[in-house]
Scaffold this active site. Structure first.
Site, mmCIF file in Angstrom:
data_model
loop_
_atom_site.group_PDB
_atom_site.id
_atom_site.type_symbol
_atom_site.label_atom_id
_atom_site.label_comp_id
_atom_site.label_asym_id
_atom_site.label_seq_id
_atom_site.Cartn_x
_atom_site.Cartn_y
_atom_site.Cartn_z
ATOM 1 N N HIS F 17 1.024 -1.241 0.061
ATOM 2 C CA HIS F 17 -0.044 -0.028 -0.044
ATOM 3 C C HIS F 17 0.700 1.301 -0.091
ATOM 4 C CE1 HIS F 17 -0.448 1.207 4.610
ATOM 5 N NE2 HIS F 17 0.674 0.700 4.260
ATOM 6 N N CYS F 36 5.737 6.627 4.208
ATOM 7 C CA CYS F 36 4.847 5.963 3.866
ATOM 8 C C CYS F 36 4.014 6.272 2.525
ATOM 9 C CB CYS F 36 3.603 6.073 5.113
ATOM 10 S SG CYS F 36 4.197 5.283 6.337
ATOM 11 N N HIS F 42 5.062 0.371 -0.414
ATOM 12 C CA HIS F 42 5.687 -0.534 0.570
ATOM 13 C C HIS F 42 4.750 -1.580 1.081
ATOM 14 C CE1 HIS F 42 3.738 2.365 3.133
ATOM 15 N NE2 HIS F 42 3.896 1.618 4.182
ATOM 16 N N HIS F 44 3.272 -4.930 4.032
ATOM 17 C CA HIS F 44 2.829 -5.302 5.724
ATOM 18 C C HIS F 44 2.703 -6.571 5.584
ATOM 19 C CE1 HIS F 44 3.786 -1.392 7.337
ATOM 20 N NE2 HIS F 44 2.929 -0.693 6.535
ATOM 21 N N ASP F 82 -5.232 -10.489 0.084
ATOM 22 C CA ASP F 82 -3.922 -11.165 0.400
ATOM 23 C C ASP F 82 -3.136 -10.761 -1.041
ATOM 24 O OD1 ASP F 82 -1.717 -12.655 1.507
ATOM 25 O OD2 ASP F 82 -2.641 -14.357 0.680
ATOM 26 N N HIS F 83 -1.718 -10.659 -0.820
ATOM 27 C CA HIS F 83 -0.928 -10.513 -2.222
ATOM 28 C C HIS F 83 -1.310 -9.381 -2.897
ATOM 29 C CE1 HIS F 83 1.402 -13.816 -0.128
ATOM 30 N NE2 HIS F 83 2.321 -13.617 -0.954
ATOM 31 N N GLU F 127 -0.802 -3.696 11.748
ATOM 32 C CA GLU F 127 -0.014 -3.229 10.825
ATOM 33 C C GLU F 127 1.621 -3.802 10.887
ATOM 34 O OE1 GLU F 127 -0.898 0.251 8.038
ATOM 35 O OE2 GLU F 127 0.750 0.888 8.986
#
Lengths: 138, 138, 138, 138, 138, 138
Positions: F17, F36, F42, F44, F82-83, F127
């Site tokens: 994100h 950010c 980047h 998480h 996810d991913h 996070e």
């Protein structure tokens, strides 16, 4: 239900302390506080979790910037207590027994003054993985 | 490959310490050890992991009964260091700086005498979740 | 130093077991295995970490695709032992005491047959957070 | 056995990446890397553990000052990769697939140049709690 | 806001159990409880966190001495359930399905009788790291 | 006090994100969101804990079958995020900044529609280990 979100930030500090009541004699202090009464102190890795609840700012999506909250905890709490002897080095515990309960109340009071009253505040403090406290209680 | 299995037991103790070299003056001690040199001490929750390697006994399926190993660590290490000031209360550190490295070596030497030489021994000591040591190194 | 990288995959299963030696009488079993000898069984959340070491494939950058390793552990180990009574339901422990040491050896032998001999294999098994074993020992 | 102690320091960084081999077409990349091949990237919280082994300095009791090691990792590794897109922002992965294996080798090579050759070095990198790698393998 | 602080103590026990409703036939029990219905049992490492809320005693700084709370949990809960088969060995579950929900309620009821009514009580029980319950719900 | 029990299920997903407000220029976005705001993203490892509170069914002893809850989270939340790149791949964040606060609200709203209104719902989202949020706030 309103739209409040709680945000949490975890920090830590390492400190020495002993538990003692100066109004009691050694026998009573030993009976009540046991090995925590060691006059030469022992110590802990304290883990601190600070919780703030409020409505996210629609422009940022943040209740509070957690980097700012981290800095605020660092400056007002961690720099004060980290690598210190709570009983000897910290004015807050000159006349207050540094139990986990009292340390949590002290940290709450320090942070409450620094954080907008629009946000509710709670602190959780781990003295060990198995012993921890929260103030105020839900 | 032989049939050796390693078994691990985790214990913990909480202690105060300070890092200092008595041959140095305050300025040098502060330069090298920083806030760890606080003369009033600070402290940690030490997590200790003891590793023993050997061939399991065919009658029990145990390398060693982990309850016995736990008792042995409790009696010889935890009872000695838990809720103590390592510098002030523990003869082992009267003339030895209580760094994590030196604490691990001291614990290894204590346990090595108590455990059958048929079993190889290694100790890992966590001073914090982010700083830990192991002796002997692989 | 060669270019070997170790890769690790963590899986888990929950099982019941009891520790007992059928050649011994109840008194001896109780003396040796204590409450782990309960004839009605007790149980654990077993955490399993499988380590494979080898040279990464230059086309993928993988020692092994960890998704494939996960599936392989799932199919050959977890499906066999999860939500089972090791003593009663699992042929591997019909004549073998299900200590953590023996469970680790059994899992190693199962996986060793399924994984390329170009990769070295080690298994670590946590019976609890404080008691764990590794096979083969380093 | 010599007197070597291993010391460990844990740091972390958060990054985006995708796994892909530019010599393959999309079909092959999808078959091999699955959802890790997402052209828009995904990401991880990487946990890095750096291990150094050596003989403690008799004057300090340190193999290395872990504060210095932390600063060295911060400056040379974390500042380079934290909150970055490994494929897009980092020269190290312009022509190298950023698998956990390759990231660990890159970090090892960066740190190996900065740390005294008297100390042996190993890095462990967690991509998730369940998938991690170590270089060099023991 | 009053001055209540919550204190927490974590303990653990290992036990076998199966989930089943004796009023249902095997087919229905299997459909509802799946592999948790295994007639030979499976097991877990249960982690128990007990929370008490109250005003700290001004003489000690304690809501309750956590060593006393630990002993009380040990004597009344851990000694009863540790290394037991909940269905077979524990009268509490003779007629009650030992789901995490029901185990938490049973533990709450045991402890509620032993702890001063001036303190409010909540129990959290982890059946696995990923499945846990709390009673009473906030 | 009623008889409500809270049950919790933990799942995870890995995603990329960036934080940005499209109404602001780069300078303001950098000032507010710092690293950010990296335009290349980047990422998480998000840990998600879903809490449901209700009265256990007397026939099963379940508030809800946690296997069903796990499947429901998997299908409605994990498979969606996810991913993925939250900003680029997920319609929910086309016009909503993917802060932890907003991701938690989105997940709450998705799950609220799928779960019986007899059960109250709360989501916690990590996070990182040190930054996490909860919605709705207690």
């Amino acid at each position: 239900m309103d739209n409040k979100v709680a945000v949490y930030r975890k920090e830590h500090f390492n400190a020495a302390h002993r538990l003692t009541n100066p109004l009691w004699d050694d026998e009573k202090n030993n009976a009540v506080f046991g090995k925590c009464n060691n006059p030469n102190y022992h110590g802990h890795n304290y883990e601190l979790i600070v919780k703030l609840s409020g409505v996210p700012d629609p422009q940022t999506g943040f209740v509070i910037d957690l980097k700012l909250l981290s800095d605020l905890i660092q400056y007002n709490v961690v720099d004060k207590f980290d690598h210190k002897n709570l009983n000897e080095d910290c004015a807050e515990f000159r006349n207050l027994n540094p139990t986990a309960e009292n340390i949590a109340i002290v940290i709450y009071n320090i942070l409450r003054e620094k954080i907008s009253s629009a946000l509710s505040l709670q602190v959780r403090l781990y003295e060990t993985e198995r012993n921890f406290v929260e103030y105020p209680a839900n």
